[in-house]
Design an enzyme around this catalytic site. Structure first.
Site, PDB file in Angstrom:
ATOM      1  N   LYS A  99       4.056  14.159 -12.911  1.00  0.00           N
ATOM      2  CA  LYS A  99       5.346  13.949 -12.235  1.00  0.00           C
ATOM      3  C   LYS A  99       5.285  12.548 -11.654  1.00  0.00           C
ATOM      4  CE  LYS A  99       7.043  14.257  -8.251  1.00  0.00           C
ATOM      5  NZ  LYS A  99       7.827  13.008  -8.304  1.00  0.00           N
ATOM      6  N   GLU A 145      -5.343  13.216  -2.224  1.00  0.00           N
ATOM      7  CA  GLU A 145      -5.656  11.936  -1.569  1.00  0.00           C
ATOM      8  C   GLU A 145      -4.433  11.590  -0.740  1.00  0.00           C
ATOM      9  OE1 GLU A 145      -5.243   8.270  -0.847  1.00  0.00           O
ATOM     10  OE2 GLU A 145      -5.545   7.797  -2.968  1.00  0.00           O
ATOM     11  N   CYS A 149      -3.019   3.285   0.799  1.00  0.00           N
ATOM     12  CA  CYS A 149      -3.529   4.280   1.758  1.00  0.00           C
ATOM     13  C   CYS A 149      -4.784   3.775   2.444  1.00  0.00           C
ATOM     14  CB  CYS A 149      -3.858   5.581   1.044  1.00  0.00           C
ATOM     15  SG  CYS A 149      -2.452   6.268   0.211  1.00  0.00           S
ATOM     16  N   GLU A 181       0.521   5.397  10.143  1.00  0.00           N
ATOM     17  CA  GLU A 181       0.266   4.412   9.088  1.00  0.00           C
ATOM     18  C   GLU A 181       1.550   3.589   8.894  1.00  0.00           C
ATOM     19  OE1 GLU A 181      -0.367   6.567   5.462  1.00  0.00           O
ATOM     20  OE2 GLU A 181      -1.700   5.036   4.666  1.00  0.00           O
TER      21      GLU A 181
HETATM   22  C1  SIN Z   1      -4.151   4.264  -2.547  1.00  0.00           C
HETATM   23  O1  SIN Z   1      -3.570   3.540  -1.782  1.00  0.00           O
HETATM   24  O2  SIN Z   1      -3.897   5.463  -2.578  1.00  0.00           O
HETATM   25  C2  SIN Z   1      -5.174   3.777  -3.530  1.00  0.00           C
HETATM   26  C3  SIN Z   1      -5.815   2.522  -3.142  1.00  0.00           C
HETATM   27  C4  SIN Z   1      -6.925   2.105  -4.059  1.00  0.00           C
HETATM   28  O3  SIN Z   1      -7.235   2.746  -5.055  1.00  0.00           O
HETATM   29  O4  SIN Z   1      -7.520   1.092  -3.738  1.00  0.00           O
END
Ligand code: SIN
Length: 505
Positions: A188, A267, A301, A410
């Site tokens: 998706k 994640e 992230c 964040e």
């Molecule tokens: C992410 O922001 O989820 C991945 C970042 C990365 O793989 O460096």
């Protein structure tokens, strides 16, 4: 009115630009013909109308993946590995075009977008090799004349729900181990960046991956997206969900998957602490902050979100960082020399604005940035009247108070807030005060501190004297409410396998 961007004309191989979903080896529109507009965040121009698929088409994709499973899983690991190596090589060959597609839909500068394609391709290479080494075990039995044999088998059909911030690499990070393990997948793709997913489907088709092994479903945000998530979570033919996205959506998917008890790997959000001790090499630390904070315009992230600087070096560091930030070139990622692009949409800009406003109201001061930006659009696209672009200037704030929003949320944008600290124990406590724990970074020259702090930080990944940790060969993932399961590294493929034991008498 906004102009339509002719993306195909920017590509050497215009066939990589597709605007239909990919189900069971066929390119398909939404069954009821409904579309949604996809726009370029740097220009506001429309790129294409994309299919807004209903839940029934997600179910069709799952059926196709289920039907393809027996023959795909029956291939030898060597056969599947060779498909992945072919994908790796095609990704390298088409890196300019894949990077252009990614840049136009996501906004990240072309050089960075091509870097993401190389990163994405590295998951193909890594898993092509890992697939060959999914060893089983023979375990001595306590019962005379018997034997326990453990084999690893593909878990089955996998639902891969991927984010817009890495439109290519977050697909390959999930798809490569799934395919290597013998699973089939329904991807998706995110509404903001569907084109990179579809370009990967073109490559899968070109190398002859059989129909149904890889499927891509698309829809806009809102009800149909929620319905797609529900279908993936509730359909008993799906055995596993791998999701990258926000912690609140992770919670929802987990709840929805409980009815069928799927295996999950998530994640989720981060709130990375970036700590600069008083013995750090400040030039290196500045470079690290720039890499960690401003990659993807701050929309990763693992981006530094809270930058803790020792009081004795605080002013000096703030000046050095500001000088470096001045050198960033903001604009349309297709233009020469641009190092930071737009945010993906106006909601992203609003969040940065909210964080800056809040920090200022609590005593912070802007050293650079602190406002939106109107790009001077060059040759690559023409901005129409009244179109919305999504730029925010890279920003450094000092004297940020601990109760600012940015301390607990964040930002997902180009905002570098500098917090002051004096004591190691105190800064570790602050770093660990977050409910999420994905990545953290620190700079020091002291080896024993390096070990001590690495172990004390409550995260899944620590960068020591570096602001960049991502590689296909490391187990990527978090602790606390940043999720569970690991992607990449030696254990990444296990997430797509089950262990089966045969007790031989
Ligand atoms: C992410 O922001 O989820 C991945 C970042 C990365 O793989 O460096």
């Amino acid at each position: 009115m906004s102009k339509t961007q002719d993306l195909g004309s920017l590509l050497q191989d215009a066939d990589l630009f597709r605007t239909q979903g990919y189900i069971n080896g066929k390119w398909v529109s939404a069954s009821d013909g409904i579309t949604f507009p996809l726009t370029n965040p740097a220009t506001g121009s429309k790129i294409a109308d994309m299919p807004h698929m209903p839940r029934t088409q997600v179910s069709e994709a799952i059926d196709a993946a289920k039907a393809a499973l027996p023959s795909w899983s029956a291939l030898t690991a060597y056969q599947r590995s060779s498909y992945l190596l072919k994908l790796h090589s095609l990704m390298e060959q088409h890196s300019q075009d894949l990077g252009t597609i990614l840049c136009v839909e996501n906004g990240k500068p072309l050089a960075e977008a091509k870097g993401e394609i190389a990163y994405g391709a590295s998951f193909m290479q890594w898993n092509a090799a890992e697939g060959l080494r999914t060893y089983g075990q023979t375990i001595p039995s306590p019962y005379p004349g018997t034997r326990n044999i453990v084999i690893k088998q593909p878990i089955g059909v996998c639902g891969l729900i991927t984010p817009w911030n890495f439109p290519n690499a977050m697909i390959t990070r999930k798809m490569a181990p799934a395919l290597a393990a013998g699973c089939t997948v329904v991807i998706k793709a995110p509404a903001e960046t569907p084109l990179s997913a579809l370009a990967m489907a073109v490559l899968c088709e070109r190398i002859g991956i059989p129909p149904g092994v890889v499927n891509v479903v698309l829809m806009d945000k809102g009800d149909r997206e929620a319905a797609a998530g529900l279908e993936l979570c509730e359909n008993p033919k799906v055995s596993k969900i791998s999701f990258t996205g926000s912690t609140p959506v992770g919670r929802l998917l987990m709840k929805q998957s409980s009815s069928t008890l799927k295996k999950l790997s998530f994640e989720l959000g981060g709130n990375a602490a970036f700590i600069i001790f008083d013995d750090a090499d400040l030039e290196l630390a500045v470079t690290g902050v720039i890499a960690s904070k401003f990659r993807a315009a701050g929309q990763t992230c693992v981006c530094a979100n809270r930058i803790f600087v020792h009081a004795d070096i605080y002013d000096k560091f703030a000046t050095l960082l500001t000088e470096k930030v001045k050198q960033l070139q903001i604009g349309n990622g297709l233009d020469q020399g641009i190092t930071i692009g737009p945010l993906v949409n106006s909601r992203g800009v609003e969040k940065v604005e909210r964080h800056v406003k809040d920090a200022l109201s609590k005593g912070a001061k802007v050293l650079i940035g602190g406002e939106g930006f109107s790009p001077n659009n060059n040759n690559n696209d023409i901005q129409g009247e009244g179109v919305e672009t999504c730029f925010y200037k890279p920003t450094v704030l000092i004297n940020v108070s601990d109760d600012s929003f940015v301390s607990s949320e964040e930002t997902f944008g180009p905002l570098a807030p500098l917090f002051k600290f004096k004591d190691e124990k105190d800064v570790i406590e602050k770093a660990n005060s977050s409910e999420v724990g994905l990545a953290a970074y620190f700079y020091t020259k002291d080896l024993s501190r390096s070990n001590r702090v690495s172990e004390a930080l409550e995260v899944g990944m620590v960068g020591v004297n570096t602001g960049v940790i991502a590689q296909a060969c490391i187990p990527f993932g978090g602790v606390k409410q940043s999720g569970f399961g690991r992607e990449g590294g030696p254990s990444g493929i296990n997430e797509f396998q089950i262990e089966k034991v045969s007790f031989l008498t």
